[in-house]
Design a protein around this motif. Structure first.
Motif, short mmCIF file in Angstrom:
data_model
loop_
_atom_site.label_atom_id
_atom_site.label_comp_id
_atom_site.label_asym_id
_atom_site.label_seq_id
_atom_site.Cartn_x
_atom_site.Cartn_y
_atom_site.Cartn_z
N MET A 104 37.33 73.85 69.26
CA MET A 104 38.74 73.79 69.33
C MET A 104 38.96 74.37 70.67
N SER A 105 37.86 75.39 71.31
CA SER A 105 38.26 76.20 72.42
C SER A 105 38.08 74.99 73.55
N ASN A 106 37.31 74.00 73.32
CA ASN A 106 37.10 73.15 74.56
C ASN A 106 38.63 72.25 74.64
N LEU A 107 39.43 72.21 73.77
CA LEU A 107 40.60 71.66 74.04
C LEU A 107 41.42 72.65 74.93
N TYR A 108 41.34 73.99 74.50
CA TYR A 108 42.21 74.92 75.52
C TYR A 108 41.46 74.85 76.88
N ASP A 109 40.31 74.72 76.84
CA ASP A 109 39.67 74.69 78.35
C ASP A 109 40.26 73.61 79.07
N HIS A 110 40.33 72.26 78.44
CA HIS A 110 41.10 71.19 79.05
C HIS A 110 42.69 71.35 79.31
N ALA A 111 43.19 72.18 78.57
CA ALA A 111 44.54 72.24 78.92
C ALA A 111 44.67 73.12 80.08
N TYR A 112 43.99 74.11 80.41
CA TYR A 112 43.79 75.19 81.58
C TYR A 112 43.39 74.49 82.67
N GLU A 113 42.63 73.38 82.63
CA GLU A 113 42.43 72.66 83.81
C GLU A 113 43.41 71.62 84.03
N LEU A 114 44.04 71.14 82.98
CA LEU A 114 45.22 70.15 83.25
C LEU A 114 46.51 71.09 83.97
N GLU A 115 46.74 72.44 83.57
CA GLU A 115 47.48 73.33 84.07
C GLU A 115 47.28 73.30 85.78
N LYS A 116 45.74 73.73 85.80
CA LYS A 116 45.50 73.98 87.26
C LYS A 116 45.62 72.41 87.92
N ALA A 117 45.51 71.69 87.32
CA ALA A 117 45.71 70.27 88.20
C ALA A 117 47.15 70.05 88.50
N LEU A 118 47.98 70.52 87.46
CA LEU A 118 49.44 70.32 87.81
C LEU A 118 50.06 71.07 88.93
N ARG A 119 49.45 72.47 88.81
CA ARG A 119 49.78 73.45 90.01
C ARG A 119 49.17 72.79 91.27
N ASN A 120 48.03 72.19 91.34
CA ASN A 120 47.70 71.71 92.53
C ASN A 120 48.15 70.35 93.03
N SER A 121 49.03 69.66 92.14
CA SER A 121 49.71 68.34 92.40
C SER A 121 50.48 68.46 93.57
N GLU A 122 50.66 67.27 94.16
CA GLU A 122 51.61 67.02 95.23
C GLU A 122 53.21 67.23 94.54
N GLU A 123 53.24 67.00 93.46
CA GLU A 123 54.56 66.99 92.89
C GLU A 123 54.99 68.43 92.83
N PHE A 124 54.09 69.22 92.32
CA PHE A 124 54.26 70.45 91.98
C PHE A 124 54.56 71.37 93.40
N GLN A 125 53.75 71.11 94.27
CA GLN A 125 53.65 71.75 95.42
C GLN A 125 54.95 71.51 96.27
N THR A 126 55.41 70.33 96.22
CA THR A 126 56.86 69.90 96.90
C THR A 126 57.81 70.42 96.07
N LEU A 127 57.94 70.53 94.80
CA LEU A 127 58.95 71.03 93.85
C LEU A 127 58.99 72.90 94.26
N LYS A 128 57.69 73.30 94.47
CA LYS A 128 57.68 74.82 94.78
C LYS A 128 58.29 74.94 96.21
N LYS A 129 57.77 74.15 97.23
CA LYS A 129 58.33 74.31 98.55
C LYS A 129 59.87 74.22 98.57
N LEU A 130 60.24 73.35 97.98
CA LEU A 130 61.69 73.12 97.94
C LEU A 130 62.55 74.05 97.14
N HIS A 131 61.97 74.71 96.13
CA HIS A 131 62.62 75.69 95.59
C HIS A 131 62.71 76.85 96.15
#
Length: 118
Positions: free
Chosen positions: A1-28
């Motif tokens: 089960m912990s492997n799922l959480y590892d993937h979730a944290y990887e997804l969170e990191k990918a989201l934070r590094n995404s162009e969509e998030f970075q643009t949102l952060k800059k505009l905010h």
């Protein structure tokens, strides 16, 4: 089960590094640095929260409230920085919605999609 959480944290990191998030952060940050935009945006957000809470409590919105919300939305959309922020929010929200659909596919394979259950 912990492997799922590892993937979730990887997804969170990918989201934070995404162009969509970075643009949102800059505009905010741009909105936060502009006092007029900051106040206008805060007022808009508070109105949204108030109306959502009312709806969640099962109360109908009056025509006046709906009209006020539409006017407020038009006003914030006319402000270039806030309009750009709202568009960026929408793009990120769509990406998150798409991701949610992807990760719930295994459950849909078992139970079917919500549309199929109606």
């Amino acid at each position: 089960m912990s492997n799922l959480y590892d993937h979730a944290y990887e997804l969170e990191k990918a989201l934070r590094n995404s162009e969509e998030f970075q643009t949102l952060k800059k505009l905010h940050q741009e909105v936060e640095q502009d006092e007029v935009a900051k106040k206008l945006f805060a007022s808009f957000r508070q109105l949204q929260i108030d109306l959502q809470q009312k709806q969640m409590m099962g109360q109908q919105l009056s025509e006046e409230e709906v009209e006020k919300a539409q006017q407020q939305l038009q006003l914030v959309q006319q402000h270039e920085t806030i309009g750009n922020l709202l568009n960026a929010e929408q793009r990120l929200s769509q990406a998150i919605s798409d991701i949610n659909k992807i990760i719930t596919n295994p459950l849909e394979e078992i139970y079917g999609s919500p549309e199929e259950q109606q």
